[in-house]
Design a protein around this motif. Structure first.
Motif, PDB file in Angstrom:
ATOM      1  N   UNK A 130       0.850  -1.187   0.000  1.00  8.96           N
ATOM      2  CA  UNK A 130       0.000   0.000   0.000  1.00  8.96           C
ATOM      3  C   UNK A 130       0.886   1.237   0.000  1.00  8.96           C
ATOM      4  N   UNK A 131       0.628   2.148  -0.934  1.00 10.88           N
ATOM      5  CA  UNK A 131       1.395   3.392  -1.021  1.00 10.88           C
ATOM      6  C   UNK A 131       0.433   4.566  -0.993  1.00 10.88           C
ATOM      7  N   UNK A 132       0.772   5.565  -0.174  1.00 13.28           N
ATOM      8  CA  UNK A 132      -0.066   6.766  -0.062  1.00 13.28           C
ATOM      9  C   UNK A 132       0.751   7.971  -0.495  1.00 13.28           C
ATOM     10  N   UNK A 133       0.076   8.826  -1.282  1.00  8.64           N
ATOM     11  CA  UNK A 133       0.752   9.991  -1.836  1.00  8.64           C
ATOM     12  C   UNK A 133      -0.217  11.155  -1.949  1.00  8.64           C
ATOM     13  N   UNK A 134       0.307  12.348  -1.726  1.00 12.40           N
ATOM     14  CA  UNK A 134      -0.502  13.554  -1.893  1.00 12.40           C
ATOM     15  C   UNK A 134      -0.907  13.741  -3.345  1.00 12.40           C
ATOM     16  N   UNK A 135      -2.069  14.340  -3.552  1.00 13.37           N
ATOM     17  CA  UNK A 135      -2.579  14.615  -4.894  1.00 13.37           C
ATOM     18  C   UNK A 135      -1.976  15.934  -5.375  1.00 13.37           C
ATOM     19  N   UNK A 136      -1.463  15.940  -6.610  1.00  9.31           N
ATOM     20  CA  UNK A 136      -0.862  17.132  -7.189  1.00  9.31           C
ATOM     21  C   UNK A 136      -1.734  17.648  -8.330  1.00  9.31           C
ATOM     22  N   UNK A 137      -1.709  18.940  -8.556  1.00 11.18           N
ATOM     23  CA  UNK A 137      -2.480  19.572  -9.627  1.00 11.18           C
ATOM     24  C   UNK A 137      -2.021  19.028 -10.978  1.00 11.18           C
ATOM     25  N   UNK A 138      -2.971  18.657 -11.822  1.00 14.10           N
ATOM     26  CA  UNK A 138      -2.711  18.179 -13.186  1.00 14.10           C
ATOM     27  C   UNK A 138      -1.814  16.942 -13.244  1.00 14.10           C
ATOM     28  N   UNK A 139      -1.838  16.100 -12.220  1.00 13.50           N
ATOM     29  CA  UNK A 139      -1.028  14.881 -12.222  1.00 13.50           C
ATOM     30  C   UNK A 139      -1.953  13.674 -12.109  1.00 13.50           C
ATOM     31  N   UNK A 140      -2.175  13.003 -13.231  1.00  8.92           N
ATOM     32  CA  UNK A 140      -3.013  11.805 -13.272  1.00  8.92           C
ATOM     33  C   UNK A 140      -2.187  10.553 -13.539  1.00  8.92           C
ATOM     34  N   UNK A 141      -0.929  10.555 -13.135  1.00 12.18           N
ATOM     35  CA  UNK A 141      -0.008   9.461 -13.445  1.00 12.18           C
ATOM     36  C   UNK A 141      -0.550   8.107 -13.028  1.00 12.18           C
ATOM     37  N   UNK A 142      -1.018   8.007 -11.794  1.00 14.93           N
ATOM     38  CA  UNK A 142      -1.477   6.705 -11.293  1.00 14.93           C
ATOM     39  C   UNK A 142      -2.750   6.252 -11.988  1.00 14.93           C
ATOM     40  N   UNK A 143      -3.628   7.175 -12.273  1.00 11.79           N
ATOM     41  CA  UNK A 143      -4.854   6.821 -12.989  1.00 11.79           C
ATOM     42  C   UNK A 143      -4.526   6.366 -14.401  1.00 11.79           C
ATOM     43  N   UNK A 144      -3.528   7.003 -15.016  1.00 14.49           N
ATOM     44  CA  UNK A 144      -3.100   6.584 -16.358  1.00 14.49           C
ATOM     45  C   UNK A 144      -2.501   5.174 -16.322  1.00 14.49           C
ATOM     46  N   UNK A 145      -1.683   4.884 -15.295  1.00 12.77           N
ATOM     47  CA  UNK A 145      -1.113   3.539 -15.163  1.00 12.77           C
ATOM     48  C   UNK A 145      -2.216   2.501 -14.968  1.00 12.77           C
ATOM     49  N   UNK A 146      -3.186   2.829 -14.124  1.00 11.36           N
ATOM     50  CA  UNK A 146      -4.275   1.889 -13.852  1.00 11.36           C
ATOM     51  C   UNK A 146      -5.144   1.670 -15.090  1.00 11.36           C
ATOM     52  N   UNK A 147      -5.298   2.699 -15.907  1.00  9.52           N
ATOM     53  CA  UNK A 147      -6.145   2.559 -17.101  1.00  9.52           C
ATOM     54  C   UNK A 147      -5.508   1.673 -18.165  1.00  9.52           C
ATOM     55  N   UNK A 148      -4.228   1.324 -18.009  1.00 13.71           N
ATOM     56  CA  UNK A 148      -3.556   0.444 -18.962  1.00 13.71           C
ATOM     57  C   UNK A 148      -3.997  -1.013 -18.817  1.00 13.71           C
ATOM     58  N   UNK A 149      -4.711  -1.315 -17.739  1.00 16.36           N
ATOM     59  CA  UNK A 149      -5.168  -2.687 -17.540  1.00 16.36           C
ATOM     60  C   UNK A 149      -6.226  -3.013 -18.581  1.00 16.36           C
ATOM     61  N   UNK A 150      -5.972  -4.045 -19.330  1.00 14.65           N
ATOM     62  CA  UNK A 150      -6.928  -4.555 -20.306  1.00 14.65           C
ATOM     63  C   UNK A 150      -7.284  -5.975 -19.888  1.00 14.65           C
ATOM     64  N   UNK A 151      -8.163  -6.608 -20.592  1.00 18.24           N
ATOM     65  CA  UNK A 151      -8.589  -7.959 -20.239  1.00 18.24           C
ATOM     66  C   UNK A 151      -7.380  -8.879 -20.052  1.00 18.24           C
ATOM     67  N   UNK A 152      -7.070  -9.195 -18.810  1.00 16.40           N
ATOM     68  CA  UNK A 152      -6.004 -10.116 -18.426  1.00 16.40           C
ATOM     69  C   UNK A 152      -4.620  -9.709 -18.934  1.00 16.40           C
ATOM     70  N   UNK A 153      -4.409  -8.424 -19.153  1.00 19.26           N
ATOM     71  CA  UNK A 153      -3.071  -7.993 -19.554  1.00 19.26           C
ATOM     72  C   UNK A 153      -2.753  -6.631 -18.941  1.00 19.26           C
ATOM     73  N   UNK A 154      -1.537  -6.523 -18.476  1.00 25.17           N
ATOM     74  CA  UNK A 154      -1.041  -5.283 -17.893  1.00 25.17           C
ATOM     75  C   UNK A 154       0.471  -5.313 -18.029  1.00 25.17           C
ATOM     76  N   UNK A 155       1.069  -4.168 -18.218  1.00 24.34           N
ATOM     77  CA  UNK A 155       2.527  -4.103 -18.231  1.00 24.34           C
ATOM     78  C   UNK A 155       3.004  -4.231 -16.787  1.00 24.34           C
ATOM     79  N   UNK A 156       3.657  -5.326 -16.520  1.00 23.90           N
ATOM     80  CA  UNK A 156       4.206  -5.535 -15.176  1.00 23.90           C
ATOM     81  C   UNK A 156       5.537  -4.797 -15.086  1.00 23.90           C
ATOM     82  N   UNK A 157       5.834  -4.309 -13.905  1.00 26.39           N
ATOM     83  CA  UNK A 157       7.032  -3.515 -13.739  1.00 26.39           C
ATOM     84  C   UNK A 157       7.809  -3.938 -12.511  1.00 26.39           C
TER      85      UNK A 157
END
Length: 155
Positions: free
Chosen positions: A71-98
């Protein structure tokens, strides 16, 4: 105060835990987080009884390793949707693992301890709660699944 580890040339110090950074893959290095928790591993217990044992009980052996969600907690920054963009990469049973690196730093910014999460991906994002009478900083929470946790000391 150093701990006597029997080696007078290299004393052992207790590490403070407040200075750390996280690398979320190649393109996201040194991401600041407020809190990181859940870096644990547990081995399942296999109970087995040999047929020729004189004891009327089972042997307990280590089984498959099971890793908890980080679990990671981070403050929200103006105009920063990085995590939402990473999460939106999830497709049916596929995701870029890192490979995610969590680095505990000393007073000079050097890595003293590192946790490596292999084959990691964001499974859940919890957005901040909103209160009209609150004055706290908006915090997003990430939940990360992974398949291996490797701990190493500073380089």
């Amino acid at each position: 105060m150093p701990i006597d580890n029997g080696n007078s040339e290299s004393p052992t110090w207790r590490l403070p835990k407040f200075r750390f950074e996280v690398d979320l893959g190649d393109e996201l290095k040194g991401v600041p987080f407020q809190e990181v928790s859940g870096m644990d591993v547990e081995n399942q217990v296999i109970e087995y009884r040999k047929s020729n044992t004189p004891l009327f009980s089972t042997e307990k052996m280590p089984g498959i390793a099971k890793y908890g969600s980080v679990i990671m907690k981070r403050g929200v920054f103006v105009n920063d949707n990085t995590f939402w963009d990473l999460h939106s990469q999830i497709k049916m049973n596929s995701i870029k693992r890192r490979t995610i690196l969590i680095k505990l730093l000393d007073e000079n910014g050097k890595v003293t301890m590192q946790w490596t999460l292999n084959n990691a991906w964001i499974t859940k994002i919890i957005s901040t709660d909103l209160k009209s009478d609150g004055n706290e900083i908006a915090i997003d929470t990430l939940e990360i699944a992974h398949e291996q946790l490797i701990i190493s000391n500073g380089k």
